[in-house]
Write a protein that holds these residues in place. Structure first.
Motif, PDB file in Angstrom:
ATOM      1  N   PRO A   1      -6.550  15.315   1.628  1.00 50.47           N
ATOM      2  CA  PRO A   1      -5.318  15.096   2.281  1.00 50.47           C
ATOM      3  C   PRO A   1      -4.641  13.780   1.971  1.00 50.47           C
ATOM      4  N   ILE A   2      -5.285  12.660   2.066  1.00 52.11           N
ATOM      5  CA  ILE A   2      -4.730  11.340   1.534  1.00 52.11           C
ATOM      6  C   ILE A   2      -5.201  11.027  -0.020  1.00 52.11           C
ATOM      7  N   LYS A   3      -4.512  10.500  -0.719  1.00 47.20           N
ATOM      8  CA  LYS A   3      -4.988  10.396  -2.068  1.00 47.20           C
ATOM      9  C   LYS A   3      -5.405   9.061  -2.377  1.00 47.20           C
ATOM     10  N   VAL A   4      -4.712   8.152  -1.717  1.00 54.38           N
ATOM     11  CA  VAL A   4      -4.770   6.577  -1.868  1.00 54.38           C
ATOM     12  C   VAL A   4      -4.992   5.981  -0.813  1.00 54.38           C
ATOM     13  N   GLY A   5      -6.072   4.850  -0.719  1.00 55.58           N
ATOM     14  CA  GLY A   5      -6.029   4.015   0.216  1.00 55.58           C
ATOM     15  C   GLY A   5      -5.864   2.514  -0.236  1.00 55.58           C
ATOM     16  N   ILE A   6      -5.156   1.860   0.513  1.00 52.15           N
ATOM     17  CA  ILE A   6      -5.060   0.243   0.139  1.00 52.15           C
ATOM     18  C   ILE A   6      -5.788  -0.708   0.856  1.00 52.15           C
ATOM     19  N   ALA A   7      -6.738  -1.552   0.344  1.00 47.66           N
ATOM     20  CA  ALA A   7      -7.408  -2.263   1.080  1.00 47.66           C
ATOM     21  C   ALA A   7      -7.248  -3.714   0.737  1.00 47.66           C
ATOM     22  N   THR A   8      -6.874  -4.586   1.548  1.00 45.95           N
ATOM     23  CA  THR A   8      -7.003  -6.221   1.196  1.00 45.95           C
ATOM     24  C   THR A   8      -8.470  -6.439   1.541  1.00 45.95           C
ATOM     25  N   LEU A   9      -8.846  -7.410   0.690  1.00 41.32           N
ATOM     26  CA  LEU A   9     -10.210  -7.958   0.754  1.00 41.32           C
ATOM     27  C   LEU A   9     -10.196  -8.883   1.929  1.00 41.32           C
ATOM     28  N   ILE A  10      -9.237  -9.511   2.318  1.00 43.53           N
ATOM     29  CA  ILE A  10      -9.175 -10.430   3.471  1.00 43.53           C
ATOM     30  C   ILE A  10      -7.715 -10.298   4.016  1.00 43.53           C
ATOM     31  N   ASP A  11      -7.606 -10.265   5.349  1.00 49.23           N
ATOM     32  CA  ASP A  11      -6.239  -9.920   6.007  1.00 49.23           C
ATOM     33  C   ASP A  11      -5.549 -11.298   5.924  1.00 49.23           C
ATOM     34  N   LYS A  12      -5.004 -11.779   4.958  1.00 48.39           N
ATOM     35  CA  LYS A  12      -3.942 -13.070   4.896  1.00 48.39           C
ATOM     36  C   LYS A  12      -2.625 -12.346   4.432  1.00 48.39           C
ATOM     37  N   PRO A  13      -1.378 -13.136   4.806  1.00 47.25           N
ATOM     38  CA  PRO A  13      -0.267 -12.487   4.552  1.00 47.25           C
ATOM     39  C   PRO A  13      -0.025 -12.377   3.200  1.00 47.25           C
ATOM     40  N   GLN A  14      -0.739 -13.294   2.026  1.00 50.87           N
ATOM     41  CA  GLN A  14      -0.231 -12.886   0.703  1.00 50.87           C
ATOM     42  C   GLN A  14      -0.724 -11.570   0.159  1.00 50.87           C
ATOM     43  N   PHE A  15      -2.114 -11.444   0.813  1.00 51.69           N
ATOM     44  CA  PHE A  15      -2.675  -9.927   0.255  1.00 51.69           C
ATOM     45  C   PHE A  15      -1.912  -8.980   0.938  1.00 51.69           C
ATOM     46  N   GLU A  16      -1.610  -9.133   2.225  1.00 47.57           N
ATOM     47  CA  GLU A  16      -0.910  -7.912   2.852  1.00 47.57           C
ATOM     48  C   GLU A  16       0.435  -7.611   2.303  1.00 47.57           C
ATOM     49  N   ALA A  17       1.342  -8.582   1.770  1.00 50.27           N
ATOM     50  CA  ALA A  17       2.323  -8.472   1.308  1.00 50.27           C
ATOM     51  C   ALA A  17       2.365  -7.563   0.002  1.00 50.27           C
ATOM     52  N   LEU A  18       1.129  -7.865  -0.746  1.00 54.12           N
ATOM     53  CA  LEU A  18       0.912  -7.162  -1.985  1.00 54.12           C
ATOM     54  C   LEU A  18       0.659  -5.863  -1.543  1.00 54.12           C
ATOM     55  N   ALA A  19      -0.350  -5.595  -0.641  1.00 55.50           N
ATOM     56  CA  ALA A  19      -0.622  -4.262  -0.179  1.00 55.50           C
ATOM     57  C   ALA A  19       0.534  -3.455   0.109  1.00 55.50           C
ATOM     58  N   SER A  20       1.486  -4.094   0.867  1.00 55.31           N
ATOM     59  CA  SER A  20       2.881  -3.591   1.414  1.00 55.31           C
ATOM     60  C   SER A  20       3.646  -3.169   0.305  1.00 55.31           C
ATOM     61  N   ARG A  21       3.679  -3.705  -0.596  1.00 54.52           N
ATOM     62  CA  ARG A  21       4.529  -3.666  -1.971  1.00 54.52           C
ATOM     63  C   ARG A  21       4.111  -2.456  -2.812  1.00 54.52           C
ATOM     64  N   ILE A  22       2.705  -2.407  -3.000  1.00 53.26           N
ATOM     65  CA  ILE A  22       2.028  -1.095  -3.592  1.00 53.26           C
ATOM     66  C   ILE A  22       1.962  -0.012  -2.720  1.00 53.26           C
ATOM     67  N   TYR A  23       1.984  -0.171  -1.511  1.00 55.52           N
ATOM     68  CA  TYR A  23       2.383   1.054  -0.529  1.00 55.52           C
ATOM     69  C   TYR A  23       3.703   1.563  -0.904  1.00 55.52           C
ATOM     70  N   ASN A  24       4.658   0.856  -0.742  1.00 55.10           N
ATOM     71  CA  ASN A  24       5.963   1.404  -0.810  1.00 55.10           C
ATOM     72  C   ASN A  24       6.255   1.914  -2.403  1.00 55.10           C
ATOM     73  N   MET A  25       5.450   1.395  -3.187  1.00 55.56           N
ATOM     74  CA  MET A  25       5.692   1.871  -4.845  1.00 55.56           C
ATOM     75  C   MET A  25       5.133   3.303  -4.706  1.00 55.56           C
ATOM     76  N   LEU A  26       3.856   3.533  -4.140  1.00 59.57           N
ATOM     77  CA  LEU A  26       3.051   4.876  -4.131  1.00 59.57           C
ATOM     78  C   LEU A  26       3.371   5.926  -3.241  1.00 59.57           C
ATOM     79  N   LYS A  27       3.987   5.582  -1.939  1.00 62.62           N
ATOM     80  CA  LYS A  27       4.163   6.691  -0.956  1.00 62.62           C
ATOM     81  C   LYS A  27       5.385   7.458  -1.333  1.00 62.62           C
ATOM     82  N   MET A  28       6.035   7.242  -2.327  1.00 58.17           N
ATOM     83  CA  MET A  28       7.103   8.366  -2.797  1.00 58.17           C
ATOM     84  C   MET A  28       6.342   9.453  -3.395  1.00 58.17           C
TER      85      MET A  28
END
Lengths: 579, 579
Positions: free
Chosen positions: B468-495
């Motif tokens: 059902p879900i093809k890709v998970g995105i995990a940050t090694l630690i939950d810090k803003p820099q990591f989360e910002a990159l996660a969010s960028r990749i998320y928006n790139m792949l969700k289309m």
């Protein structure tokens, strides 16, 4: 419509048994087109919003309680009149509109009877006298298990109730986050009274809808500004309609919300997306507008409704989606009928300070009074909250309070004012609902794609992404060598696309057929193809230009072409159309 | 099942109203999984056979005549018994099997009553006495329009009748070519008596079926040899079952047809494809076999039926598809009931020579006899074919024949034997039907994907294409820099894909959740990602190996991985799993 029936997009159901109004079948091309439209909707409304919109699937058959709670059993009705002579049945408001030309939607039983009597409206078929109007339930009815009142069930007229009764489950799955959209795509049925508008007023059709739940005190609708400030939408407000105006205003969705033309920010957002979506089906923005329903026209659950109308030839305008602000109506009703907790929880930034009067009791006094029995007394008192104890105290004037058969002197109790800090708050989310009919979208897509060119040539300029068959293969002449190559290319492409080998007496007739059913690209196998065996031409349906392409590049060219790129700009030799 | 409910694949419907047996909802993951299975079926059964298989869509609600003609109104029944004390209703054969452990499927009313009486079978819930068995119609019933006998309608229990009543239309659209498969995917409902097997025996479910029409004198089933000679299938024949054998034989589908184990070549072909298809869902070939139904177990329309069984934990085996040789039954019935022409036409290579006796008349003799009136006589005679004239002659012994009030002497007629050459022949095609239940396929897909590893770790090894879900995105630690990159990749792949940003206290818990819901690939954002800002790791669910990939390559890597390729072989640095 003739073309659509002839080419197998759709046709009336049960033809061999004389037909049944309100039912249509989709043929091979129709299924492909409809599925493509449904997939585009899913992409735009669900996939592109997958952070907070999820899709579920719930049954068509529902126990009656669901539609009792939703209010449909009471309100989802129309008024019918029967001809006392030929016993045909008509929808009263439609009949009045047909005969007298006046809008009778939403009129009461008395008003309808009065008009029919005063204007002597008679049966339009046999001229017979009409009965008085009767309320007719538009829900299809059945029984789950054997026939008995407790087994009564209804077939859903909308998918929405499936989302409402499952709100809590999905809300928990989504980690109690709002906003939350629950989408569903599926069949719904409505027992329309004598539908007579072909594929437009169907008794069974496919609906695509979202129940969008949000905290009305904190809608978090930033997307309304972020994504909806590029296009204005057209709205014909209820006020304009009452004043007889027919020209919609043009306004940004976010402004429409700020100016209280649209009462819910998320309703405004989804109307903005609905506008973009309908545009993707090939309908120019200026051919569609949102018509606000009058209070008498609105469904019972709605605080505000906009119908998205598309201008069409046959009916003037056609409603393709409805946008209802269902606020907290449905969840409230299901809470009452099911006694379940369908609340959302709001974290408060500042605690709520709640003052209340409570009754407390003096443990030492009880110990002294009851001795060994004090334990029993404490056990019984512990069952009641301080608020409940206060109520018990206040409900009696006696000196002794009786609790579960035990008499306790009033003196051991004291009444106090206390303050409590509350950090979370239960509330019922508000709901904005965009709801689309797939068959009507298919209808407008076909209508706007249909073009008659000089010489009577017909082209179905469907958006390439939506075209049922993506590729046609034509041999310039029908000889074995040509046909063998056609067959090779067919087998290569059919794993990826719906492809057809075109048949006809001439290449012109083959192109004409392909244009008529909206095939975006036709691959032609000509003498050069057979001699070299490695290149063919690809013809674009809309420009009629052709390019000469190596067979190995076909899939790449078609993929890019289907994305909407101009195939003549890929660097291959271009052949201009002859006619 | 617990996992499936907890993670939102599915759950019982109408929970807030106490539930309703036989109905299940699909949650967000369930809809995605089911849609992926449906799409795979469409690809394998329709798209890959698009030369001669097309899909249509017809209504769920049908006027009663359709299921009168199909024989369902008469035969689609089960026997029910009611407890005279608590009034619970049970399916008689299931109750006997449950209480006595003997197979009672297909027994007659008398036989069932006898067993219940002799063995004193009582209500399993309250111990009350049982009523005699009653026939119970499994069709859901409703009315199209107001309640009246002529408006009686049934909800379809199969999509098949939609294909039969539309056979002629689609046959014409497909230019009268056979073989022709008409496919349909859609909801069907069956009013099962007290279904008690959770998501397995549903009253409402999605069926995917093909009615495959062919000329039984010229089946053109070359594909049976071309595409089905690589894999044997397992069959447990009716004969084996009667003799108490339980071990299926292993045989090539084409041989099974030649040896008359399967009576229709196209039935054999679709059983071969069904085997391959179920294998694509992750079920090993040896875990599935075809069980031939006994004559008493077969539906009324079938000459031969095979159920495709898959071995499962809870029920031992589960029927996931049925393969019925419906021969010409349904079309024949609809021809009788609708009086429509639902025949196919066969071009003959050699003409059929038909000899017949006919009556001719002597024009000159008539002219002489009738003079000016002869014109009238010719006009009247012309209405009758030579065969009809012969019948009229033979029906009377008189010297004068009376035709439409005109008396004509027998002497002007002569009886002759003539020969006629016929080049086309009308016939009723035979039908092979493969029919799949989407929810059961979903069930077996989940069961076979479920693995418990050492330490209680759960992995849902769904075929990657079906996840059902093809890709998970995990940050090694939950810090803003990591989360910002996660969010960028998320928006790139969700289309492109369904993607989720994983949440949890640790990276291990994030992986554990991803494994549990079957996410094939997890992208991890670690320190290196944040420092360079350009690479991340991609973890394969099944091997737990990771590769380090530039962000720009992600979509390409995931696409290839979803096709089933091993991501560690793409040339990126590989990180072996630690645990």
């Amino acid at each position: 419509m003739n073309l659509a029936i002839r080419r197998g997009f759709l046709w009336p159901s049960f033809e061999i048994y004389g037909g049944q109004s309100g039912f249509y079948d989709l043929g091979p091309l129709g299924v492909l087109l409809k599925n493509n439209i449904v997939e585009l909707w899913r992409e735009v409304f669900v996939k592109q919003h997958q952070e907070f919109v999820v899709e579920i699937e719930t049954p068509i058959i529902n126990p009656a309680i669901v539609f009792k709670a939703s209010g449909h059993e009471e309100h989802f009705t129309d008024y019918a009149v029967e001809c006392t002579s030929c016993h045909r049945i008509f929808r009263a408001d439609h009949l009045i509109e047909e005969v007298l030309g006046t809008n009778a939607e939403g009129l009461s039983e008395e008003e309808l009877n009065k008009i029919i009597k005063e204007h002597n409206v008679r049966c339009p078929v046999c001229g017979g006298e009409l009965s008085t109007v009767k309320k007719f339930l538009l829900l299809f009815q059945t029984y789950i298990g054997p026939y008995s009142l407790e087994n009564l069930a209804y077939l859903r007229p909308e998918t929405a109730q499936g989302m409402f009764i499952n709100f809590k489950r999905v809300y928990e799955l989504m980690k109690r986050r709002l906003p939350l959209g629950i989408a569903q795509i599926g069949k719904v049925v409505r027992n329309e009274i004598s539908p007579r508008q072909g594929p437009i007023r169907l008794r069974e059709f496919t609906i695509m809808e979202i129940e969008f739940f949000y905290d009305e005190k904190n809608p978090q609708c930033e997307l309304l500004d972020e994504r909806c400030s590029d296009n204005k939408i057209y709205i014909l407000t209820a006020e304009q309609r009452i004043q007889g105006e027919t020209k919609p205003i043009s306004i940004l969705p976010s402004e429409a919300y700020k100016e209280k033309i649209i009462l819910s920010p998320w309703l405004a957002y989804w109307m903005c997306i609905a506008g973009k979506f309908v545009n993707m089906l090939g309908i120019p923005l200026e051919k569609t507008y949102f018509e606000e329903k009058l209070p008498t026209e609105r469904a019972h659950y709605s605080k505000q409704t906009f119908d998205q109308m598309v201008l069409v030839d046959k009916w003037g305008k056609l409603e393709v989606s409805g946008h209802a602000y269902r606020y907290s109506y449905d969840l409230e009703r299901h809470i009452v009928f099911s006694k379940s907790d369908l609340y959302a929880v709001r974290q408060l930034k500042e605690p709520l300070i709640v003052r209340k009067r409570v009754a407390k009791y003096d443990k030492v006094a009880i110990l002294k009074l009851f001795g060994k029995q004090a334990g029993d007394v404490f056990k019984k008192l512990a069952k009641y909250s301080p608020e409940e104890l206060l109520k018990i105290l206040e409900s009696s004037q006696r000196d002794e309070i009786e609790i579960e058969g035990m008499k306790i002197p009033r003196t051991v109790f004291t009444v106090e004012d206390v303050e409590e800090k509350i950090w979370v708050e239960k509330f019922i989310p508000h709901v904005a609902e965009p709801s689309f009919g797939a068959e009507r979208l298919m209808y407008i897509t076909l209508e706007y794609a249909y073009r008659e060119l000089e010489g009577g040539r017909v082209v179905l300029s469907l958006p390439k992404k939506l075209a049922p068959i993506k590729v046609g293969i034509a041999t310039l002449i029908d000889k074995p060598q040509f046909e063998a190559l056609a067959s090779r290319i067919y087998n290569m492409l059919k794993m990826k696309y719906y492809v057809v080998i075109l048949e006809g007496d001439s290449i012109g007739k083959k192109y004409a057929y392909a244009d008529e059913v909206g095939i975006p690209f036709v691959i032609t196998i000509d003498y050069d193809s057979v001699v070299e065996g490695s290149t063919v031409t690809v013809r674009d349906r809309d420009t009629r230009k052709q390019i000469r392409v190596p067979i190995a590049d076909l899939a790449k060219v078609i993929d890019l072409g289907l994305e909407g790129k101009d195939i003549t700009e890929f660097g291959y030799p271009v052949i201009e159309p002859k006619d």
